[in-house]
Design a protein around this motif. Structure first.
Motif, PDB file in Angstrom:
ATOM      1  N   LEU A 126       1.053  -1.229  -0.046  1.00 63.56           N
ATOM      2  CA  LEU A 126      -0.285  -0.051  -0.036  1.00 63.56           C
ATOM      3  C   LEU A 126       0.578   0.859   0.095  1.00 63.56           C
ATOM      4  O   LEU A 126       1.721   1.084   0.700  1.00 63.56           O
ATOM      5  N   ARG A 157      -3.537   5.751   0.871  1.00 63.61           N
ATOM      6  CA  ARG A 157      -4.947   5.421   1.156  1.00 63.61           C
ATOM      7  C   ARG A 157      -4.787   7.055   1.458  1.00 63.61           C
ATOM      8  O   ARG A 157      -4.859   7.962   2.297  1.00 63.61           O
ATOM      9  N   ALA A 161      -7.067   3.209  -2.615  1.00 67.30           N
ATOM     10  CA  ALA A 161      -5.601   3.356  -2.099  1.00 67.30           C
ATOM     11  C   ALA A 161      -5.603   2.902  -3.459  1.00 67.30           C
ATOM     12  O   ALA A 161      -5.686   2.407  -4.270  1.00 67.30           O
TER      13      ALA A 161
END
Length: 151
Positions: free
Chosen positions: A119, A122, A131
């Protein structure tokens, strides 16, 4: 089969720019459409943006061209730390991401992270969340997940 995301339909292509007024005007002329309004991402308290695990006050100016089933998003980031600023500084103007509408944001983020795609950023927007997953090494573009609230 619909793959890891449960959806193979590309919803959006995001392009980073230095001057959104100039570039949105060029696209409007090229497509023969009206220049779209320039929007700004929500304030940090609403967007709750996190970049590489840290809170950030990053914002961006946005322009959207709806091109049939695909949306073209122009993004002019501010100077705060973000995936947009990092990518623009490293690679210059041009494509940044392709986006897919998904259901089950947390599950999809965990699935992709488990497959080696961390990730990156986000945040929230009115009516949903996004995201950005760092898929550059394998897919040569960042994947954005968009989850809209059910109405």
């Amino acid at each position: 089969m619909t793959g890891w995301l449960g959806n193979r339909v590309i919803t959006q292509i995001g392009i980073l720019v230095h001057d959104i007024e100039q570039v949105s005007g060029a696209y409007a002329e090229f497509f023969g459409v009206d220049k779209p309004p320039i929007a700004e991402t929500d304030s940090p308290d609403m967007a709750k943006t996190r970049y590489r695990g840290q809170e950030t006050a990053a914002r961006a100016k946005l322009a959207f061209f709806d091109m049939g089933p695909l949306q073209l998003e122009l993004i002019q980031p501010d100077s705060e730390p973000s995936t947009w600023r990092e990518y623009l500084d490293r690679h210059g103007e041009g494509p940044h991401h392709i986006a897919f509408v998904i259901e089950g944001m947390e599950e999809k983020v965990m699935l992709l992270e488990g497959r080696g795609f961390p990730l990156q950023q986000r945040g929230e927007y009115e009516g949903g969340r996004y995201a950005y997953m760092d898929t550059l090494k394998d897919l040569k573009v960042i994947i954005e997940l968009l989850e809209n609230d059910k109405r």
